[in-house]
Design a protein around this motif. Sequence first.
Motif, PDB file in Angstrom:
ATOM      1  N   GLU A  70      -2.545  11.880  -0.300  1.00 47.85           N
ATOM      2  CA  GLU A  70      -1.184  12.546   0.278  1.00 47.85           C
ATOM      3  C   GLU A  70      -0.331  12.525  -0.910  1.00 47.85           C
ATOM      4  OE1 GLU A  70       1.989  13.672   2.191  1.00 47.85           O
ATOM      5  OE2 GLU A  70       0.075  13.416   2.975  1.00 47.85           O
ATOM      6  N   PRO A  71       0.227  13.673  -1.483  1.00 47.05           N
ATOM      7  CA  PRO A  71       0.949  13.896  -2.678  1.00 47.05           C
ATOM      8  C   PRO A  71       2.198  12.953  -2.692  1.00 47.05           C
ATOM      9  CG  PRO A  71       0.438  15.914  -1.471  1.00 47.05           C
ATOM     10  CD  PRO A  71       0.035  14.984  -0.630  1.00 47.05           C
ATOM     11  N   GLU A  72       2.995  12.539  -1.678  1.00 45.02           N
ATOM     12  CA  GLU A  72       3.897  11.818  -1.785  1.00 45.02           C
ATOM     13  C   GLU A  72       3.595  10.222  -2.183  1.00 45.02           C
ATOM     14  OE1 GLU A  72       6.847  12.076   1.565  1.00 45.02           O
ATOM     15  OE2 GLU A  72       7.066  14.020   1.210  1.00 45.02           O
ATOM     16  N   ILE A  73       2.368   9.676  -1.572  1.00 46.54           N
ATOM     17  CA  ILE A  73       2.033   8.375  -1.658  1.00 46.54           C
ATOM     18  C   ILE A  73       1.599   8.487  -3.174  1.00 46.54           C
ATOM     19  CG2 ILE A  73       0.391   6.688  -1.042  1.00 46.54           C
ATOM     20  CD1 ILE A  73       0.707   7.592   1.888  1.00 46.54           C
ATOM     21  N   VAL A  74       0.867   9.378  -3.502  1.00 45.24           N
ATOM     22  CA  VAL A  74       0.297   9.296  -5.018  1.00 45.24           C
ATOM     23  C   VAL A  74       1.177   9.375  -5.841  1.00 45.24           C
ATOM     24  CG1 VAL A  74      -0.970  10.600  -6.681  1.00 45.24           C
ATOM     25  CG2 VAL A  74      -1.869  10.409  -3.967  1.00 45.24           C
ATOM     26  N   ALA A  75       2.172  10.076  -5.802  1.00 45.69           N
ATOM     27  CA  ALA A  75       3.395   9.961  -6.685  1.00 45.69           C
ATOM     28  C   ALA A  75       4.132   8.747  -6.867  1.00 45.69           C
ATOM     29  CB  ALA A  75       4.234  11.352  -6.430  1.00 45.69           C
ATOM     30  N   ALA A  76       4.494   8.175  -5.571  1.00 43.05           N
ATOM     31  CA  ALA A  76       5.232   6.924  -5.421  1.00 43.05           C
ATOM     32  C   ALA A  76       4.296   5.840  -6.237  1.00 43.05           C
ATOM     33  CB  ALA A  76       5.353   6.624  -4.143  1.00 43.05           C
ATOM     34  N   ARG A  77       2.912   5.971  -5.923  1.00 37.73           N
ATOM     35  CA  ARG A  77       2.220   4.802  -6.529  1.00 37.73           C
ATOM     36  C   ARG A  77       2.185   4.906  -8.090  1.00 37.73           C
ATOM     37  NH1 ARG A  77      -3.069   4.843  -2.467  1.00 37.73           N
ATOM     38  NH2 ARG A  77      -2.078   3.642  -0.784  1.00 37.73           N
ATOM     39  N   MET A  78       2.152   6.183  -8.484  1.00 35.70           N
ATOM     40  CA  MET A  78       2.263   6.681 -10.055  1.00 35.70           C
ATOM     41  C   MET A  78       3.449   5.814 -10.489  1.00 35.70           C
ATOM     42  SD  MET A  78       1.372   7.352 -12.993  1.00 35.70           S
ATOM     43  CE  MET A  78      -0.015   8.705 -13.164  1.00 35.70           C
ATOM     44  N   ARG A  79       4.524   6.058 -10.129  1.00 36.17           N
ATOM     45  CA  ARG A  79       5.881   5.706 -10.407  1.00 36.17           C
ATOM     46  C   ARG A  79       5.997   4.279 -10.531  1.00 36.17           C
ATOM     47  NH1 ARG A  79      11.733   8.110  -8.676  1.00 36.17           N
ATOM     48  NH2 ARG A  79      10.821   9.893  -9.867  1.00 36.17           N
ATOM     49  N   ARG A  80       5.629   3.697  -9.419  1.00 37.35           N
ATOM     50  CA  ARG A  80       5.576   2.029  -9.672  1.00 37.35           C
ATOM     51  C   ARG A  80       4.511   1.462 -10.482  1.00 37.35           C
ATOM     52  NH1 ARG A  80       5.675  -0.897  -3.798  1.00 37.35           N
ATOM     53  NH2 ARG A  80       7.750   0.156  -3.869  1.00 37.35           N
ATOM     54  N   ARG A  81       3.278   2.115 -10.576  1.00 35.30           N
ATOM     55  CA  ARG A  81       2.596   1.478 -11.776  1.00 35.30           C
ATOM     56  C   ARG A  81       3.426   1.827 -13.130  1.00 35.30           C
ATOM     57  NH1 ARG A  81      -2.472   4.072 -12.756  1.00 35.30           N
ATOM     58  NH2 ARG A  81      -2.101   5.910 -11.272  1.00 35.30           N
ATOM     59  N   ASN A  98       0.760  -1.334   0.037  1.00 39.45           N
ATOM     60  CA  ASN A  98      -0.038   0.089   0.059  1.00 39.45           C
ATOM     61  C   ASN A  98       0.856   1.218  -0.097  1.00 39.45           C
ATOM     62  OD1 ASN A  98       1.014   0.532   2.645  1.00 39.45           O
ATOM     63  ND2 ASN A  98      -1.021  -0.266   3.438  1.00 39.45           N
ATOM     64  N   MET A  99       2.089   1.053   0.060  1.00 42.76           N
ATOM     65  CA  MET A  99       2.969   2.297   0.062  1.00 42.76           C
ATOM     66  C   MET A  99       2.897   3.367   1.044  1.00 42.76           C
ATOM     67  SD  MET A  99       3.623   2.364  -3.973  1.00 42.76           S
ATOM     68  CE  MET A  99       5.141   3.178  -3.771  1.00 42.76           C
ATOM     69  N   GLY A 100       2.273   3.089   2.246  1.00 41.48           N
ATOM     70  CA  GLY A 100       2.206   3.658   3.427  1.00 41.48           C
ATOM     71  C   GLY A 100       0.682   4.264   3.800  1.00 41.48           C
ATOM     72  N   TRP A 101      -0.114   3.709   3.150  1.00 47.40           N
ATOM     73  CA  TRP A 101      -1.599   4.130   3.297  1.00 47.40           C
ATOM     74  C   TRP A 101      -2.420   2.963   2.833  1.00 47.40           C
ATOM     75  CZ3 TRP A 101      -3.949   7.222   6.944  1.00 47.40           C
ATOM     76  CH2 TRP A 101      -5.064   7.501   6.718  1.00 47.40           C
ATOM     77  N   GLU A 102      -3.110   2.142   3.499  1.00 50.58           N
ATOM     78  CA  GLU A 102      -4.147   1.319   2.863  1.00 50.58           C
ATOM     79  C   GLU A 102      -5.355   1.933   2.192  1.00 50.58           C
ATOM     80  OE1 GLU A 102      -5.296  -2.811   2.821  1.00 50.58           O
ATOM     81  OE2 GLU A 102      -3.382  -1.852   2.841  1.00 50.58           O
ATOM     82  N   GLY A 103      -5.544   1.761   0.834  1.00 42.54           N
ATOM     83  CA  GLY A 103      -6.476   2.282   0.057  1.00 42.54           C
ATOM     84  C   GLY A 103      -6.354   3.908  -0.360  1.00 42.54           C
ATOM     85  N   ASP A 104      -7.425   4.313  -0.765  1.00 42.34           N
ATOM     86  CA  ASP A 104      -7.269   5.710  -1.345  1.00 42.34           C
ATOM     87  C   ASP A 104      -6.733   6.675  -0.277  1.00 42.34           C
ATOM     88  OD1 ASP A 104      -8.390   4.870  -3.702  1.00 42.34           O
ATOM     89  OD2 ASP A 104     -10.396   5.285  -3.017  1.00 42.34           O
ATOM     90  N   THR A 105      -5.927   7.519  -0.962  1.00 41.67           N
ATOM     91  CA  THR A 105      -5.528   8.796  -0.265  1.00 41.67           C
ATOM     92  C   THR A 105      -5.191   9.942  -1.417  1.00 41.67           C
ATOM     93  OG1 THR A 105      -3.461   9.550   1.226  1.00 41.67           O
ATOM     94  CG2 THR A 105      -3.006   7.940  -0.332  1.00 41.67           C
TER      95      THR A 105
END
Length: 702
Positions: A499-510, A490-497
């Motif tokens: 949080e800019p840093e988590i959103v950016a990290a998830r985008m990069r991993r995708r 979940n990269m730091g938060w379970e489910g939708d968030t």
Amino acid sequence: MTFSFSELDFLVPELGAEYTGDGVHFAVFSAHAERIELCLFSPDGKEETARLPLPKREGDVWSGYVAGLQPGTLYGYRAHGPYDPARGHRFNHNKLLLDPYAKQIAGELVWDDALYGYTIGAADEDLSFDERDSAPFMVKGVVQDPAFDWDGDQAIRRPWTETIIYEAHVRGMTMLHPHVPDELRGTFLGMCSDPIIDHLTKLGVTAVEVLPVQYFLDDRYLVEKGLRNYWGYQSLGFFAPQRRYMSGERITEFKTMVRRFHAAGIEVIMDVVYNHTAEGSERGPTLSFRGLDNLSYYRLSPDDPRHTYDTTGTGNTLNVAHSMVLRMVLDSLRYWVGVMHVDGFRFDLASTLGRTRHVEFDRDGGFFDAIRQDPVLGGVKLIAEPWDVGDGGYQVGGFPHPFREWNDKYRDDVRSFWKGDGGLVPRLAERLTGSGRQFNHSDRGATASINLLSAHDGFTLADTVSYSDKHNEANGEDNRDGHSDNHSDNMGWEGDTQEPEIVAARMRRRRNMMATLLLSQGVPMILGGDELGNGQAGNNNAYCQDNEIGWIDWRGVDEPFVEFCRAMVALRKAHPCLRPERFPNGEGPDDIAWFKPDGAGMDEAAWNDPELRVLGVCLTRVTAGGPQQAPTTDRLLMVFNAGGECGFVLPAIDGIARWRRVLDTGADEAFATAEAVEGGITVPPASVLAFVPADEPGAEHA
């Protein structure tokens, strides 16, 4: 009008209901029945208008011809014979039976205890005999007129090396699309509507693999919970399109879908379920096969034929070891190719189909032999889901040519590498180069592996980076169903968030995972909606969610990621080195070289370093030129970094030292034009980089 059988004789009757222009010929298989009756019904299916014993039996095929009968006629069968469960026989003439060869199915099945051959709740359970008529609750077959104007449509037969598969659900793809007309949403015609075809052609995929569209049922326990069988893995009619996917009452809607996809250059692959049927175990209903000849159609326990033998986890296993059951499967496949013009099949739980001559899986079994020698089926795309739930059922890499196979090892290893797990570099190398450990044998090609990051069964790509645990509560099974080991984070938060840093990290991993998929040798498969950023709220088993959990959300499209996926598909198509036909053997046109961060070749210490998170690879393909033309070389250098920022020395290969970057998943503009570089570079954390030679002819256009 009164109907009766004619004296007209067919020397080699086709099974099913065949309209001749003057009447209809009916034929059905049963080795153990004593009498079979054809039942005709009123147009609304409510009144049984005739019951005619089939007059002819030859080779266990019962048949008869009714002159004057027209397309659109509703019909079914009743089979008389022993009701002796201890010997595997479950004939009950009180139960109306669907023709296994029915080309169209009318009505809606209404779950009622009368659909069962035994009396539910009786003291002796399935040994009892139920005398209620099931016809009022049962669907009926529909006699078809085979005429259809294909307008010159031809199969595409695209090479596997050029194939990019898009797995999609007919309803899920279209139900929430704002530009698909309301009346077409959830249907074959909606699936081939302009907005859908436009999206797929712009994405660049070459084949659509549709989840089951052969007639299937909603399981009784799902209906009682207010749910539906969304995915469709409960087939009952192997020749008939699913009714709920038609906007009207004509199966030509499926043909229209295929024709429109072909016109757009897209092949159609069907997900098919020949390993089991919707009748379940011996305690299931009597709807078709069980009532026609339980002992022939199903595998039964060798110790007690009262019970089914189940290698599928659904209660029963179709007995493809029986010659007539195998014929039915092959006839069905040929029908969808010859009459419906599909381009290939993905076989659900295909290991079960290899359990023919013996209970154990046999790659030389009768089913595979029949496919390989068949002049129609041997030339279409064939994909195996290479496992079932029986002993020895996991067979990734074990299927014979010409089958390709879903590769779950690819999914798990790529997810784990990008999650940051240690010791994954050697396995990533395997997955990047076609998983040769599994598939480089028996003269199988480098396209044997169907590479996937996600599929209908499991987390979507977006959920893989948003949830560490499954959330299947909506399925009504207290979250016990579905896989628990998803290699997700979940990269730091379970489910939708937000949080800019988590959103950016998830985008990069995708981005990293999609880039890996499209830079890997083998055949890539994209789950429909992954390119849009679609999620299922953490549900990794949405088989019963025919609602906004299971449907693609077109309202929240991640446009930057859509553009990234389009560009990655284009990059794949531009580089033949990503699409070899054969595994490299050191003598052919393909070459692979592996590199450490210092620019030196990978050695044993590096391969065995559990802390290594970065790997370089250069793929080379030399293509012979024509007369008086020099050979051309396609070369792609790639760096996969699942760790932090690091230095990497770009190697000098065949005198090439200067490289131009064509991909950087860590940059805002992943495909921005870059200056030529050589020697040491800085690789961003969690990123994929790709380079082409800067000084070779044509490099500036790569």
